[in-house]
Design an enzyme around this catalytic site. Structure first.
Site, PDB file in Angstrom:
ATOM      1  N   GLU A 104      31.278  72.712  21.543  1.00  0.00           N
ATOM      2  CA  GLU A 104      31.466  71.261  21.629  1.00  0.00           C
ATOM      3  C   GLU A 104      32.187  70.847  20.351  1.00  0.00           C
ATOM      4  OE1 GLU A 104      30.994  69.540  24.163  1.00  0.00           O
ATOM      5  OE2 GLU A 104      29.534  70.613  25.380  1.00  0.00           O
ATOM      6  N   CYS A 143      31.322  62.250  18.529  1.00  0.00           N
ATOM      7  CA  CYS A 143      32.387  63.088  19.109  1.00  0.00           C
ATOM      8  C   CYS A 143      33.175  62.294  20.139  1.00  0.00           C
ATOM      9  CB  CYS A 143      31.784  64.329  19.767  1.00  0.00           C
ATOM     10  SG  CYS A 143      30.828  65.353  18.647  1.00  0.00           S
TER      11      CYS A 143
END
Length: 508
Positions: free
Chosen positions: A266, A300
């Protein structure tokens, strides 16, 4: 020191002390490595000291975790689910304290800190149900008196390396699923949020002890890059989940792949939000504000690129600048604060460098653009008017900086959305069904998260979370992400007396 302050008395209630060993190894807290100070980003004052683990302690932890894996994988999945349910209950009991700790040590506002811990609780709930649904397919066999089906078994140990911006939520996405799938977990938290790592691990350890299970089922290390590198290289860890930058993630992937391990990545996001000329402008502006400013731009999934249709460009921009100019920036633990500090002094310096680069590439600062002089790491949420082909737009500046650009057609907007190396999250605001279905279809967004009329951030746990391209391709949390934490076997059983071969082959 943080413990001397009355408002920090809650730290003792979650098992923290002025000095803390940073390794949970075979049921004992120990560490003999470097001693670090963890500080509050709001004022850079010390909260507590943490001793990081040594490489010898890492090895001891992996040996005990490897031994515990034999016990844990033998437990039926619904029994493992019961343990995760109890972990969720333990987190519920300390929700407010843990949320406050996340806010204090990471810097996000209290509502977001509590929300992050709540996300781990939701993951526990999800995993409990999943523990009774780890089903394999039954596949029709072309051969008479044969049965073919899939069996899913645990991998053994899952290594989880998390980042500072979600110091416990990302653990929840991974560990809750990994545990019900029959894996032990080795967790390396971010070096700058060790107290969250310790406090969450203490709650998990209590649940394991209460159920007379090996404590090494969950092993935790506070440490630096050398511990992360050891996890990546360790052949006893079949799957490594890493959250962080694309640059570091590429190195992790190379190390793990060289030993034929599995990687779940990720990585960086450079997320775009598109506002069409038929959009609900009020809804769009509120969404952009949260997506770009929330967590001080350190998610993110933070919106970093805003593409506005030329016919509504100035209207949306004026409303957005108005919101930015009245946002409350300050202590994340204070009621009413919407923007806390960026996480470290280095983060503040990166913000300053980023603004300089933006200006050098022709960017026009519409609001913000400066650090706020204080003892903490505060910066101004910033809106920048810039050309869409500026190289800085292709990069992830991890802070509250929003690039604003115009477009004329849907096709142009989609091409701009897809023009960066990263592919995590995206969103479009429109009221037209044909626009929606083009956006989510094969000629639309190339991201792992493709939203309509909501922000780019704030994902729910029920869906698989992750992105494409330089974001790494991993999927965590909901949907069928659990399959990454298990190994699949295709089994064929002949229950007859003949030996027909596949594809009708006659062999003698």
């Amino acid at each position: 020191m943080g413990f001397a302050k009355k408002e920090h008395e809650f730290l003792s209630a979650i098992g923290l002390a002025p000095e803390n060993p940073g390794g949970f190894i075979n049921g004992k807290w120990k560490a003999s490595g470097p001693v670090i100070s963890t500080v509050s980003p709001s004022n850079n004052q010390e909260i507590a000291k943490v001793t990081e683990v040594s490489m010898e302690e890492y090895e001891e932890g992996l040996r005990s975790c490897n031994d515990a894996a034999k016990t844990w994988k033998s437990l039926p999945a619904p029994k493992r689910g019961e343990i995760v349910r109890q972990i969720g209950d333990a987190l519920r009991e300390k929700l407010q304290h843990l949320g406050k700790l996340v806010s204090l040590e990471m810097g996000k506002i209290l509502a977001e800190g509590i929300g992050e811990v709540q996300e781990v609780i939701y993951m526990c709930d999800f995993a409990v149900g999943l523990s009774r649904q780890l089903n394999g397919s039954i596949i029709p066999s072309e051969r008479p008196d044969h049965m073919m089906f899939e069996v899913w078994n645990p991998l053994g140990i899952v290594g989880v390396i998390t980042a500072f911006n979600f110091p416990c939520a990302v653990l929840g996405w991974n560990a809750c699923i990994a545990l019900v799938c029959g894996n032990c977990v080795v967790w390396k938290g971010a070096p700058t949020t060790p107290l969250v790592t310790i406090a969450v691990t203490k709650l998990i350890a209590e649940v394991l002890e209460k159920n007379n299970l090996p404590a090494a089922i969950f092993t935790a290390f506070c440490g630096g890059a050398e511990i992360g590198e050891a996890i990546a290289k360790d052949t006893r860890i079949p799957l490594v989940s890493f959250t962080g930058s694309s640059k570091v993630g590429a190195k992790v992937q190379q190390i793990v792949t060289e030993r034929f391990g599995k990687c779940l990545l990720e990585l960086s996001g450079n997320n775009a939000l598109i506002v069409m000329d038929d959009a609900d402008v009020g809804l769009a502006v509120r969404s952009i504000f949260f997506a770009a400013v929330g967590t001080a731009g350190q998610r993110c999934t933070t919106c970093r690129r805003l593409y506005l249709h030329e016919s509504i460009y100035q209207n949306v921009l004026d409303k957005l600048v108005g919101l930015y100019n009245q946002v409350k920036i300050g202590d994340p633990l204070e009621e009413g604060t919407l923007v806390g500090p960026v996480h470290t002094k280095a983060s503040r310096e990166n913000f300053e460098k980023g603004i300089s680069t933006i200006k050098s590439q022709g960017g026009k600062i519409l609001t913000g653009g400066s650090v706020i002089e204080s003892d903490g790491n505060f910066v101004q949420p910033t809106i920048v008017e810039i050309a869409s082909n500026a190289s800085v737009v292709k990069e992830e500046l991890f802070g509250p900086v929003l690039y604003v650009m115009k477009f004329k057609t849907l096709e142009e907007a989609i091409a701009l959305n897809n023009s960066v190396p990263q592919g995590l999250s995206s969103s479009i605001f429109t009221s037209k069904p044909n626009t929606i279905f083009k956006w989510i279809g094969p000629h639309g967004s190339d991201c792992g998260i493709v939203n309509v009329n909501i922000p780019t951030n704030g994902a729910e746990i029920g869906g698989a979370f992750g992105g494409e391209k330089a974001t790494g391709g991993g999927r965590e949390a909901g949907s069928d992400s659990w399959k990454q934490y298990m190994r699949r076997s295709t089994c064929t059983i002949n229950y007859g007396t003949e030996l027909p071969l596949a594809q009708g082959i006659n062999f003698g």
